[in-house]
Scaffold this motif. Structure first.
Motif, PDB file in Angstrom:
ATOM      1  N   GLY A 183      -0.634 -48.646  -5.007  1.00 34.27           N
ATOM      2  CA  GLY A 183      -0.996 -48.135  -3.088  1.00 34.27           C
ATOM      3  C   GLY A 183      -2.729 -46.998  -3.525  1.00 34.27           C
ATOM      4  N   PRO A 184      -2.485 -46.764  -2.280  1.00 37.56           N
ATOM      5  CA  PRO A 184      -3.530 -45.509  -2.210  1.00 37.56           C
ATOM      6  C   PRO A 184      -3.123 -43.984  -3.169  1.00 37.56           C
ATOM      7  CG  PRO A 184      -2.097 -45.377  -0.243  1.00 37.56           C
ATOM      8  CD  PRO A 184      -1.025 -46.486  -1.083  1.00 37.56           C
ATOM      9  N   ARG A 185      -3.656 -43.745  -3.436  1.00 36.82           N
ATOM     10  CA  ARG A 185      -3.875 -42.508  -4.132  1.00 36.82           C
ATOM     11  C   ARG A 185      -4.795 -41.721  -4.352  1.00 36.82           C
ATOM     12  NH1 ARG A 185      -2.961 -44.779  -9.746  1.00 36.82           N
ATOM     13  NH2 ARG A 185      -2.364 -42.205 -10.130  1.00 36.82           N
ATOM     14  N   GLY A 186      -4.158 -40.787  -4.058  1.00 37.96           N
ATOM     15  CA  GLY A 186      -5.145 -39.417  -3.324  1.00 37.96           C
ATOM     16  C   GLY A 186      -5.607 -38.115  -4.254  1.00 37.96           C
ATOM     17  N   ASN A 187      -5.891 -37.192  -4.199  1.00 40.52           N
ATOM     18  CA  ASN A 187      -6.354 -36.136  -4.563  1.00 40.52           C
ATOM     19  C   ASN A 187      -5.906 -35.768  -6.576  1.00 40.52           C
ATOM     20  OD1 ASN A 187      -8.198 -34.220  -5.630  1.00 40.52           O
ATOM     21  ND2 ASN A 187      -7.109 -32.212  -4.681  1.00 40.52           N
ATOM     22  N   ARG A 188      -6.995 -36.277  -7.916  1.00 39.51           N
ATOM     23  CA  ARG A 188      -6.087 -36.503  -8.371  1.00 39.51           C
ATOM     24  C   ARG A 188      -7.050 -35.577  -9.728  1.00 39.51           C
ATOM     25  NH1 ARG A 188      -2.954 -38.318  -7.120  1.00 39.51           N
ATOM     26  NH2 ARG A 188      -1.676 -40.617  -7.729  1.00 39.51           N
ATOM     27  N   ARG A 189      -8.104 -34.540  -8.651  1.00 45.94           N
ATOM     28  CA  ARG A 189      -8.123 -33.328  -8.951  1.00 45.94           C
ATOM     29  C   ARG A 189      -7.885 -32.157  -9.697  1.00 45.94           C
ATOM     30  NH1 ARG A 189     -13.793 -32.920  -5.098  1.00 45.94           N
ATOM     31  NH2 ARG A 189     -11.933 -33.245  -4.235  1.00 45.94           N
ATOM     32  N   GLY A 211       0.734 -41.832  -3.974  1.00 46.23           N
ATOM     33  CA  GLY A 211       1.199 -42.311  -5.225  1.00 46.23           C
ATOM     34  C   GLY A 211       0.765 -41.335  -6.651  1.00 46.23           C
ATOM     35  N   ALA A 212       1.675 -39.982  -5.799  1.00 44.24           N
ATOM     36  CA  ALA A 212       1.850 -38.967  -7.137  1.00 44.24           C
ATOM     37  C   ALA A 212       2.538 -39.395  -8.116  1.00 44.24           C
ATOM     38  CB  ALA A 212       1.268 -37.559  -6.665  1.00 44.24           C
ATOM     39  N   ASP A 213       2.526 -38.715  -9.321  1.00 43.71           N
ATOM     40  CA  ASP A 213       3.718 -38.917 -10.382  1.00 43.71           C
ATOM     41  C   ASP A 213       4.258 -37.302 -10.181  1.00 43.71           C
ATOM     42  OD1 ASP A 213       5.666 -39.192 -11.728  1.00 43.71           O
ATOM     43  OD2 ASP A 213       4.567 -39.676 -13.864  1.00 43.71           O
ATOM     44  N   LEU A 214       5.201 -37.749  -9.192  1.00 42.16           N
ATOM     45  CA  LEU A 214       6.442 -36.379  -9.195  1.00 42.16           C
ATOM     46  C   LEU A 214       7.574 -35.691  -9.845  1.00 42.16           C
ATOM     47  CD1 LEU A 214       4.602 -34.853  -6.141  1.00 42.16           C
ATOM     48  CD2 LEU A 214       4.193 -33.390  -8.153  1.00 42.16           C
ATOM     49  N   ARG A 215       8.154 -37.462 -10.995  1.00 42.38           N
ATOM     50  CA  ARG A 215       9.460 -37.056 -11.728  1.00 42.38           C
ATOM     51  C   ARG A 215       9.895 -36.405 -12.183  1.00 42.38           C
ATOM     52  NH1 ARG A 215      11.083 -42.237 -13.815  1.00 42.38           N
ATOM     53  NH2 ARG A 215      10.838 -43.534 -11.893  1.00 42.38           N
ATOM     54  N   GLY A 216      10.831 -35.405 -12.200  1.00 41.70           N
ATOM     55  CA  GLY A 216      10.973 -33.754 -12.357  1.00 41.70           C
ATOM     56  C   GLY A 216      11.025 -32.936 -12.293  1.00 41.70           C
ATOM     57  N   ALA A 217       9.881 -32.593 -10.894  1.00 40.81           N
ATOM     58  CA  ALA A 217       8.707 -31.348 -11.377  1.00 40.81           C
ATOM     59  C   ALA A 217       9.540 -30.668 -10.006  1.00 40.81           C
ATOM     60  CB  ALA A 217       7.528 -32.094  -9.360  1.00 40.81           C
ATOM     61  N   TYR A 218       9.225 -29.336 -11.088  1.00 45.34           N
ATOM     62  CA  TYR A 218       9.996 -28.849  -9.697  1.00 45.34           C
ATOM     63  C   TYR A 218       9.518 -28.086  -8.409  1.00 45.34           C
ATOM     64  CZ  TYR A 218      12.549 -28.444 -14.388  1.00 45.34           C
ATOM     65  OH  TYR A 218      13.542 -28.640 -15.039  1.00 45.34           O
ATOM     66  N   LEU A 219       9.754 -28.396  -7.392  1.00 44.05           N
ATOM     67  CA  LEU A 219       8.927 -28.356  -6.001  1.00 44.05           C
ATOM     68  C   LEU A 219       9.082 -27.317  -5.219  1.00 44.05           C
ATOM     69  CD1 LEU A 219       7.889 -31.756  -5.545  1.00 44.05           C
ATOM     70  CD2 LEU A 219       6.291 -30.048  -5.393  1.00 44.05           C
ATOM     71  N   ILE A 220      10.361 -26.440  -6.212  1.00 38.37           N
ATOM     72  CA  ILE A 220      11.072 -24.797  -5.258  1.00 38.37           C
ATOM     73  C   ILE A 220      10.240 -23.929  -4.761  1.00 38.37           C
ATOM     74  CG2 ILE A 220      13.391 -23.359  -5.962  1.00 38.37           C
ATOM     75  CD1 ILE A 220      13.783 -24.805  -8.720  1.00 38.37           C
ATOM     76  N   ALA A 221      10.769 -24.276  -3.362  1.00 38.27           N
ATOM     77  CA  ALA A 221      10.196 -23.302  -2.285  1.00 38.27           C
ATOM     78  C   ALA A 221       8.943 -23.319  -2.597  1.00 38.27           C
ATOM     79  CB  ALA A 221      10.257 -21.426  -2.739  1.00 38.27           C
ATOM     80  N   ALA A 222       8.129 -24.665  -2.351  1.00 37.90           N
ATOM     81  CA  ALA A 222       7.110 -25.103  -2.525  1.00 37.90           C
ATOM     82  C   ALA A 222       6.723 -25.589  -1.059  1.00 37.90           C
ATOM     83  CB  ALA A 222       6.153 -25.931  -3.362  1.00 37.90           C
ATOM     84  N   ASP A 223       4.992 -24.841  -0.399  1.00 38.58           N
ATOM     85  CA  ASP A 223       4.926 -25.351   1.154  1.00 38.58           C
ATOM     86  C   ASP A 223       4.221 -25.923   1.083  1.00 38.58           C
ATOM     87  OD1 ASP A 223       3.567 -25.269   3.660  1.00 38.58           O
ATOM     88  OD2 ASP A 223       2.726 -23.457   2.916  1.00 38.58           O
ATOM     89  N   LEU A 224       4.776 -27.896   1.332  1.00 41.43           N
ATOM     90  CA  LEU A 224       4.634 -28.651   0.845  1.00 41.43           C
ATOM     91  C   LEU A 224       4.040 -28.614   3.044  1.00 41.43           C
ATOM     92  CD1 LEU A 224       6.952 -29.868  -1.404  1.00 41.43           C
ATOM     93  CD2 LEU A 224       4.000 -30.506  -0.879  1.00 41.43           C
ATOM     94  N   ARG A 225       3.591 -28.312   3.588  1.00 36.74           N
ATOM     95  CA  ARG A 225       4.000 -29.068   4.959  1.00 36.74           C
ATOM     96  C   ARG A 225       2.253 -29.364   5.369  1.00 36.74           C
ATOM     97  NH1 ARG A 225       3.478 -22.682   7.464  1.00 36.74           N
ATOM     98  NH2 ARG A 225       1.904 -22.240   5.312  1.00 36.74           N
ATOM     99  N   GLY A 226       2.530 -30.851   6.014  1.00 33.86           N
ATOM    100  CA  GLY A 226       1.861 -31.452   6.437  1.00 33.86           C
ATOM    101  C   GLY A 226       0.968 -32.649   5.407  1.00 33.86           C
ATOM    102  N   ALA A 227       1.918 -32.377   4.672  1.00 28.80           N
ATOM    103  CA  ALA A 227       2.147 -33.389   2.748  1.00 28.80           C
ATOM    104  C   ALA A 227       1.217 -34.855   2.817  1.00 28.80           C
ATOM    105  CB  ALA A 227       2.233 -32.638   1.916  1.00 28.80           C
ATOM    106  N   ASP A 228       1.178 -35.494   2.592  1.00 31.00           N
ATOM    107  CA  ASP A 228       0.804 -36.492   2.568  1.00 31.00           C
ATOM    108  C   ASP A 228       1.321 -37.048   1.307  1.00 31.00           C
ATOM    109  OD1 ASP A 228       0.443 -39.328   2.471  1.00 31.00           O
ATOM    110  OD2 ASP A 228      -1.631 -39.720   3.330  1.00 31.00           O
ATOM    111  N   LEU A 229       3.158 -37.472   1.088  1.00 32.68           N
ATOM    112  CA  LEU A 229       3.781 -37.555   0.010  1.00 32.68           C
ATOM    113  C   LEU A 229       3.590 -39.255   0.008  1.00 32.68           C
ATOM    114  CD1 LEU A 229       5.633 -34.645  -0.038  1.00 32.68           C
ATOM    115  CD2 LEU A 229       5.114 -35.695  -2.218  1.00 32.68           C
TER     116      LEU A 229
END
Length: 288
Positions: A183-189, A211-229
């Motif tokens: 699949g498409p891959r986003g920003n890897r920098r 296409g990010a690997d966010l398995r088990g990531a701690y995204l508590i209170a993260a600002d993901l407004r408008g993010a492409d997941l």
């Protein structure tokens, strides 16, 4: 389809992996421990009925759980384990009328819940065309897991569910890698974006996380407004109070209703078809 067709639809469909509280003995309200916090207004030991549980096994404050301080209850999902234990494993005998069953029933419930969660993930993986190279193994894992759910109460109570989960997790990881590689891959920098990352409170507004690997990531209170997941692997990611307003989660891998219920969002948040928009989310497109 032949029984050995690895692409055949799983015997247990998604409907059976959704909570049916009308056919459960209020097991999540009794079997689990509650710790007074922002999620729960009280302390409660495992095996002790919640003070809000009625005699008919219904919640007395179901319509106002969040304002009453029980937001954690609106997040929890048993994946249909409650009705399975109540109606199949114990044949409709509830822990009130048959108190001798209570200790074992409360031990079996969390085991069944973990097995049903695995069935949910395996069902999703079997529907992913890009994971076809491992469909045979996924099917075998699904059938093995399903057989375990039909075991006796004694077998379930003694089951090493962690060992079984570990085997299935490795297979799900392979399926996720196959899908993300095509699949498409986003920003890897951004080196922060990785499996198990500490992204608590991270500012990721508008981030390209395809296409990010966010398995088990701690995204508590993260600002993901408008993010492409889109296409991101989100198995086990912690979205408590994360802001998903205007974000695109279509095509994400292994996201659950529980994760969405723990987050914030709005009417413009794009979701996978299999999941519903939480009732506490803002219904306006410009966020809460």
């Amino acid at each position: 389809m032949p029984d050995n067709d690895p692409t055949a639809a799983p015997v247990t469909g998604r409907a059976a992996l959704r909570a049916d509280c009308a056919n459960c003995f209020g097991l999540c309200c009794v079997a689990l421990t509650l710790t007074a916090s922002a999620d729960f207004a009280i302390n409660k030991d495992a095996g002790e009925p919640c003070r809000n549980l009625r005699d008919d096994f219904r919640c007395g404050i179901h319509a106002r759980l969040r304002p009453a301080g029980f937001s954690g209850c609106t997040v929890y999902d048993c994946f249909g384990a409650g009705q399975k234990v109540s109606q199949e494993t114990y044949g409709g005998r509830d822990w009130k009328r048959a108190p001798d069953t209570a200790p074992q029933m409360f031990q079996v419930f969390p085991v069944m819940r973990r097995l049903h969660e695995l069935l949910w993930y395996l069902t999703e993986a079997l529907a992913l065309p890009a994971a076809e190279p491992v469909h045979g193994e996924l099917r075998a894992a699904f059938e093995a897991t399903e057989r375990l759910t039909h075991g006796s109460a004694e077998d379930l109570a003694e089951l090493d569910v962690s060992a079984h989960r570990e085997k299935v997790a490795a297979l799900l990881q392979r399926a996720g890698e196959l899908v993300r590689s095509t699949g498409p891959r986003g920003n890897r920098r951004d080196k922060r974006i990785r499996r198990g990352a500490d992204l608590i409170g991270a500012r990721l507004q508008g981030a390209d996380l395809r296409g990010a690997d966010l398995r088990g990531a701690y995204l508590i209170a993260a600002d993901l407004r408008g993010a492409d997941l889109r296409g991101a692997d989100l198995i086990g990611a912690d979205f408590r109070d994360a802001d998903l307003s205007d974000a695109d989660l279509t095509g994400t891998l292994f996201v659950t209703q529980s994760q969405l219920n723990a987050a914030k969002g709005n009417a413009a948040t794009r979701l996978p078809r299999s999941l519903g928009r939480p009732t506490h989310w803002s219904m306006t497109p410009d966020g809460p």
